[in-house]
Enzyme design. Structure first.
Site, PDB file in Angstrom:
ATOM      1  N   CYS A   1       0.847  -1.192   0.000  1.00  0.00           N
ATOM      2  CA  CYS A   1       0.000   0.000   0.000  1.00  0.00           C
ATOM      3  C   CYS A   1       0.880   1.239   0.000  1.00  0.00           C
ATOM      4  O   CYS A   1       1.844   1.324   0.772  1.00  0.00           O
ATOM      5  CB  CYS A   1      -0.916   0.001   1.221  1.00  0.00           C
TER       6      CYS A   1
ATOM      7  N   CYS B   1      -0.796   6.006   6.982  1.00  0.00           N
ATOM      8  CA  CYS B   1      -2.149   5.640   7.414  1.00  0.00           C
ATOM      9  C   CYS B   1      -2.068   4.757   8.653  1.00  0.00           C
ATOM     10  O   CYS B   1      -1.164   3.923   8.784  1.00  0.00           O
ATOM     11  CB  CYS B   1      -2.847   4.900   6.280  1.00  0.00           C
TER      12      CYS B   1
ATOM     13  N   CYS C   1      -2.913  -0.146   9.144  1.00  0.00           N
ATOM     14  CA  CYS C   1      -2.072  -1.346   9.205  1.00  0.00           C
ATOM     15  C   CYS C   1      -0.773  -1.026   9.934  1.00  0.00           C
ATOM     16  O   CYS C   1      -0.261   0.090   9.856  1.00  0.00           O
ATOM     17  CB  CYS C   1      -1.733  -1.841   7.802  1.00  0.00           C
TER      18      CYS C   1
ATOM     19  N   CYS D   1      -7.932   1.195  -1.083  1.00  0.00           N
ATOM     20  CA  CYS D   1      -7.420   0.504   0.098  1.00  0.00           C
ATOM     21  C   CYS D   1      -7.377  -0.985  -0.195  1.00  0.00           C
ATOM     22  O   CYS D   1      -8.436  -1.609  -0.392  1.00  0.00           O
ATOM     23  CB  CYS D   1      -8.295   0.782   1.319  1.00  0.00           C
TER      24      CYS D   1
ATOM     25  N   GLN E   1     -18.547  -9.197  12.725  1.00  0.00           N
ATOM     26  CA  GLN E   1     -17.121  -9.366  12.469  1.00  0.00           C
ATOM     27  C   GLN E   1     -16.759  -8.889  11.058  1.00  0.00           C
ATOM     28  O   GLN E   1     -17.511  -9.123  10.099  1.00  0.00           O
ATOM     29  CB  GLN E   1     -16.717 -10.830  12.648  1.00  0.00           C
TER      30      GLN E   1
ATOM     31  N   TYR F   1     -22.333 -11.458  25.455  1.00  0.00           N
ATOM     32  CA  TYR F   1     -21.919 -10.405  24.520  1.00  0.00           C
ATOM     33  C   TYR F   1     -22.235 -10.866  23.098  1.00  0.00           C
ATOM     34  O   TYR F   1     -21.403 -10.781  22.194  1.00  0.00           O
ATOM     35  CB  TYR F   1     -20.439 -10.079  24.654  1.00  0.00           C
TER      36      TYR F   1
ATOM     37  N   ASP G   1     -17.681 -13.625  23.922  1.00  0.00           N
ATOM     38  CA  ASP G   1     -16.920 -12.878  22.933  1.00  0.00           C
ATOM     39  C   ASP G   1     -17.016 -11.401  23.291  1.00  0.00           C
ATOM     40  O   ASP G   1     -17.726 -10.626  22.644  1.00  0.00           O
ATOM     41  CB  ASP G   1     -17.493 -13.149  21.536  1.00  0.00           C
TER      42      ASP G   1
ATOM     43  N   CYS H   1     -10.344 -10.692  21.058  1.00  0.00           N
ATOM     44  CA  CYS H   1      -9.516  -9.960  20.102  1.00  0.00           C
ATOM     45  C   CYS H   1      -8.360  -9.238  20.795  1.00  0.00           C
ATOM     46  O   CYS H   1      -7.638  -8.477  20.160  1.00  0.00           O
ATOM     47  CB  CYS H   1     -10.355  -8.958  19.315  1.00  0.00           C
TER      48      CYS H   1
END
Length: 504
Positions: free
Chosen positions: A90, A96, A99, A177, A295, A322, A394, A421
């Site tokens: 990219c 940016c 990432c 992107c 997700q 959740y 979750d 996560c």
């Protein structure tokens, strides 16, 4: 109370009393990588964090910030290059903020994330001698995001689109992107073109964010434009805007922001077309809106479904904490289990109920609109826990809370499946469950967010003395046999990072 963790407290001298100051030039060899993408090195016994280098590399660094126990710098000259390095794909990588590790070859990303999970379990959870399986990777680790949130910039007199610069609220204009789905990627240019056309430009007046979501199975998409106050121009321009965005089935306006950092407003007004898109993953059908919690990587959700399926060949009774819009509840119910989902967002619960009807499992899936800790303290929640074979949770990045974890433990439920996560809060919460009588079974990472420092991890636990629901090895990915040994320096792995984890 905040629990600060930093590298080498017993060995690093206090930098405030050293000769190291902002502006110093140093030659630094790097040994590790933090989850935020910063490389870790040492200079004169002090830890130095720098964005850009990789483990094993040497760079000339200018110190930009000195703290009592560590310093931060920037690369002046890259002297050596690791075999783990690859060319970012990219043009705005490093500018940016989306990432962090496009410069790290994908097999090395997976090895690194495995190490992140292992180190979090050990350092934060005090969990030793637990096997962390190789992460399940993607076939092609680009173009995976089914949702994007563009920042709209009107300072030049017309609307342009971009993402926030790394570690700031400055805007990086973009034309495409490579991380979002191909359809969303193409829509970035179409939005820019629409913002320049007289019939559609009024739709972007006062807009702060443009949020788009696509169904990867259906290619339907939906657009929501965020303004501070309800827009009078969006409804008038929406039909023409939809014509310029093939696949868009609905446009809405969200407004009344909760705070300056909000992307979606508290209120949403439907402006044109449908309110939701269709999505399908492993036979589960969903209708979701732009505001839904769903997700962002549909391929990886399918891999998680398939990984859990062997544990559901016998019909189970499951409490899904959740549960959001019912992503996992619906999958469990379609496998023949009975499910009680608990979610505090009433809109998400309504979506979950509607999706249960759509999938023909409304008789097996019940949803409660309540805060999880409150629901488990009530009669209905306690009754659900008492009947459960498995508690699946979750939670958001901040993890669960003491009341919820203690309620799970007090119920004596035989199995807990925790999807997270955030390895740091996962490790913290697992440690509490272990103290309350649970043993760890499988630790399986999934690369839900390639090219970033984020990793999804599913951990199974079972009550000591009770038989666990077992899960086999995850499906092999193209990278399973080619993961390199992550070159972490054990001096760093045994010490703590300069950040903290605290209870919400």
């Amino acid at each position: 109370m905040k629990r600060t963790r930093c590298y080498g407290r017993s060995t690093i001298k206090n930098l405030a009393s050293s000769a190291l100051v902002a502006g110093s030039l140093l030659r630094v060899r790097f040994s590790d990588l933090l989850a935020n993408g910063q490389a870790v090195g040492r200079a004169g016994g002090a830890v130095v964090f720098v964005w850009g280098p990789l483990p094993g590399e040497v760079a000339k660094v200018r110190i930009t910030l000195v703290k009592p126990r560590y310093a931060v710098g920037e690369v002046v000259e890259q002297e050596t290059h690791s075999e783990l390095r690859t060319q970012p794909f990219c043009s705005v990588f490093g500018v940016c903020g989306g990432c962090q590790v496009q410069h790290l070859a994908y097999p090395a990303q997976l090895a690194w994330k495995e190490q992140i999970v292992r180190n979090a379990l050990r350092r934060i959870g005090g969990i030793e001698n637990v096997e962390v399986r190789h992460p399940v990777g993607m076939r092609f680790p680009r173009g995976y995001r089914n949702k994007m949130s563009l920042v709209v910039d009107e300072r030049a007199g017309h609307a342009s689109f971009g993402f926030y610069r790394a570690r700031s609220h400055a805007i990086v204009p973009i034309a495409s992107c490579p991380i979002v789905s191909p359809q969303l990627d193409a829509d970035i240019a179409k939005l820019a073109d629409a913002a320049a056309q007289p019939e559609t430009a009024p739709a972007f007046a006062g807009v702060r964010h443009a949020i788009m979501r696509v169904g990867t199975a259906t290619q339907q998409s939906i657009l929501s434009l965020t303004t501070e106050r309800q827009s009078a121009t969006i409804p008038r321009a929406a039909p023409a805007l939809a014509r310029r965005l093939p696949g868009v089935v609905g446009i809405s306006n969200s407004f009344e922001l909760r705070n300056a950092n909000s992307v979606m407003g508290r209120k949403i007004v439907h402006a044109h077309g449908g309110r939701e898109i269709e999505e399908a993953i492993e036979g589960v059908r969903f209708r979701v809106s732009a505001a839904s919690f769903f997700q962002v990587n549909s391929e990886m959700v399918g891999k998680i479904f398939r990984f859990m399926a062997p544990g559901l060949t016998t019909a189970r009774t499951i409490v899904d904490l959740y549960c959001g819009a019912g992503t996992f509840s619906l999958f469990f119910a379609l496998q023949g289990s009975r499910v009680v989902g608990i979610e505090e967002n009433p809109a998400a619960v309504r979506e979950a109920q509607a999706n249960a009807e759509r999938n023909g499992v409304a008789d097996r899936a019940t949803f409660i609109a309540a805060r999880v800790e409150g629901a488990l303290g009530g009669a209905e929640g306690r009754e659900a826990l008492a009947a459960a074979d498995i508690v699946f949770l979750d939670p958001p990045r901040k993890g669960s809370d003491d009341a919820t974890l203690d309620g799970i433990a007090a119920s004596g439920v035989a199995n807990v499946w925790y999807l997270s996560c955030n390895p740091a809060t996962l490790a913290r919460d697992l440690a509490r469950l272990r103290k309350n009588g649970y043993e760890i079974g499988v630790v399986q990472p999934f690369d839900m967010f390639p090219q970033t420092g984020h990793v999804e991890t599913l951990v199974t636990m079972h009550r000591t003395g009770k038989s666990p629901v077992t899960l086999p090895e995850a499906e092999a990915s193209p990278w399973s046999e080619s993961l390199p040994q992550w070159p972490s320096d054990e001096r760093f792995a045994e010490n703590e990072y300069p950040d903290f984890v605290e209870r919400p």
